[in-house]
Design a protein around this motif. Sequence first.
Motif, PDB file in Angstrom:
ATOM      1  N   THR A 313       0.845  -1.188   0.000  1.00 23.53           N
ATOM      2  CA  THR A 313       0.000   0.000   0.000  1.00 23.53           C
ATOM      3  C   THR A 313       0.882   1.240   0.000  1.00 23.53           C
ATOM      4  O   THR A 313       1.835   1.325   0.782  1.00 23.53           O
ATOM      5  CB  THR A 313      -0.928   0.028   1.230  1.00 23.53           C
ATOM      6  OG1 THR A 313      -1.818  -1.087   1.168  1.00 23.53           O
ATOM      7  CG2 THR A 313      -1.746   1.314   1.262  1.00 23.53           C
ATOM      8  N   LEU A 314       0.583   2.160  -0.886  1.00 23.77           N
ATOM      9  CA  LEU A 314       1.281   3.437  -0.918  1.00 23.77           C
ATOM     10  C   LEU A 314       0.340   4.521  -0.406  1.00 23.77           C
ATOM     11  O   LEU A 314      -0.728   4.756  -0.992  1.00 23.77           O
ATOM     12  CB  LEU A 314       1.735   3.788  -2.344  1.00 23.77           C
ATOM     13  CG  LEU A 314       2.660   2.812  -3.069  1.00 23.77           C
ATOM     14  CD1 LEU A 314       3.128   3.422  -4.385  1.00 23.77           C
ATOM     15  CD2 LEU A 314       3.835   2.419  -2.214  1.00 23.77           C
ATOM     16  N   GLU A 315       0.725   5.137   0.703  1.00 25.85           N
ATOM     17  CA  GLU A 315      -0.020   6.281   1.208  1.00 25.85           C
ATOM     18  C   GLU A 315       0.546   7.542   0.548  1.00 25.85           C
ATOM     19  O   GLU A 315       1.742   7.826   0.652  1.00 25.85           O
ATOM     20  CB  GLU A 315       0.109   6.388   2.733  1.00 25.85           C
ATOM     21  CG  GLU A 315      -0.659   5.328   3.479  1.00 25.85           C
ATOM     22  CD  GLU A 315      -0.608   5.548   4.986  1.00 25.85           C
ATOM     23  OE1 GLU A 315       0.169   6.427   5.434  1.00 25.85           O
ATOM     24  OE2 GLU A 315      -1.322   4.838   5.713  1.00 25.85           O
ATOM     25  N   ILE A 316      -0.307   8.296  -0.129  1.00 28.71           N
ATOM     26  CA  ILE A 316       0.100   9.474  -0.880  1.00 28.71           C
ATOM     27  C   ILE A 316      -0.430  10.720  -0.180  1.00 28.71           C
ATOM     28  O   ILE A 316      -1.626  10.820   0.110  1.00 28.71           O
ATOM     29  CB  ILE A 316      -0.447   9.431  -2.329  1.00 28.71           C
ATOM     30  CG1 ILE A 316      -0.027   8.130  -3.039  1.00 28.71           C
ATOM     31  CG2 ILE A 316      -0.001  10.659  -3.103  1.00 28.71           C
ATOM     32  CD1 ILE A 316       1.427   8.033  -3.354  1.00 28.71           C
ATOM     33  N   ASP A 317       0.465  11.663   0.087  1.00 26.81           N
ATOM     34  CA  ASP A 317       0.068  12.934   0.683  1.00 26.81           C
ATOM     35  C   ASP A 317       0.589  14.053  -0.216  1.00 26.81           C
ATOM     36  O   ASP A 317       1.781  14.381  -0.204  1.00 26.81           O
ATOM     37  CB  ASP A 317       0.647  13.071   2.098  1.00 26.81           C
ATOM     38  CG  ASP A 317       0.183  14.350   2.792  1.00 26.81           C
ATOM     39  OD1 ASP A 317      -0.675  15.053   2.221  1.00 26.81           O
ATOM     40  OD2 ASP A 317       0.688  14.646   3.889  1.00 26.81           O
ATOM     41  N   LEU A 318      -0.282  14.630  -1.022  1.00 23.50           N
ATOM     42  CA  LEU A 318       0.089  15.712  -1.922  1.00 23.50           C
ATOM     43  C   LEU A 318      -0.092  17.046  -1.217  1.00 23.50           C
ATOM     44  O   LEU A 318      -1.134  17.300  -0.606  1.00 23.50           O
ATOM     45  CB  LEU A 318      -0.760  15.656  -3.196  1.00 23.50           C
ATOM     46  CG  LEU A 318      -0.548  14.413  -4.075  1.00 23.50           C
ATOM     47  CD1 LEU A 318      -1.524  14.427  -5.243  1.00 23.50           C
ATOM     48  CD2 LEU A 318       0.881  14.344  -4.571  1.00 23.50           C
TER      49      LEU A 318
END
Length: 350
Positions: A313-318
Amino acid sequence: MHQQHLAGPPCADPAAAVRRLGCVQSQEYAVAKWSLAQRCAPGVVDADVQRMVDDGVVLRTHILRPTWHFVLGEELGWIQAVTGPRVHVFNGYYNRMHGLDPSTAAATNKLITDALRGGNHLTRNELGAALAAGGFPATGNKLAYVVMFAELEGLIANGVMRGKQHTYALVSERVPAPVVRSPEEGLAELTRRYFTSHGPATIKDFVWWSSLTVAEIKRGIAACGSALTSATLDGRTLWFAADAPPPASPPPAALLQGYDEYVVAYSDTKFAYNLSGAATPGRYPENTMLHPIALDGQVNGFWRRKPRTKTVTLEIDLLVEPTARQRQALTTEIERYEAFAGVPVAISFV
């Protein structure tokens, strides 16, 4: 990004990426392998990089700074000879605390190399057992520094992975044909390599990356002659390859490892990847193992990798709202990472 092959023509293979950069920080191993594949054409997968490491084409060891780096096996010896003495200086406090004077270090180095001789590939704990059997018990931080001392002497580096365990092996048995350079030749080549692959950069940047002194670096620059040139910008003298080609545009999106050379290899010019000001200090605590997301060369987000049994799982925070072009490029980059990892990747936006 162009000079580091995150933009423009790709490297031929992971070994070529390491050769280009000189050394590549590899503290977090799984994504450090990704950073090599990322600099090559699509299609390089985790197993390809792991095979090069297991075969000794690329080695992982403590070099440059007292942390893990990838380095070409054939080049480890001359680079370690240039920078190892300086890293010993940085490690001086802990070496003294652990009783690693020259005589003791010579004895522990012999115990370690004797245990590995004959093609033995041993874990750090197994080396600890060999040291204890030889009358020098060491665990924890002490064991780490005893083993690192042997690494900095160019005696040992990584061995073949044993399942999920890292091992150590003798460099002399892993590298049949090491490149040999005199100390001055090595200094000149490492200087040329850094400013060619990481430039434009300042002497202060190279001090941070290499652990060398300013005086040594100035000597290295002089030895490079016309291979390097410089320019002054806002009071900083920036060095780079004299024959550097016109730069390619930065990629619209790049998933970088937390210790990628693009962000970790500088001290004086670190601001260059945050000219947008989006990556504000204090958003995340230190050492949270977050990795930068660069949008058009600027750190405008972070990602975290969470391995599961058969997925990642990749948690993405833009930190900014990406353009449609950047969003599509980020999707493509994630798909490429999924192909590299060889397992399904799920995305979670935070």
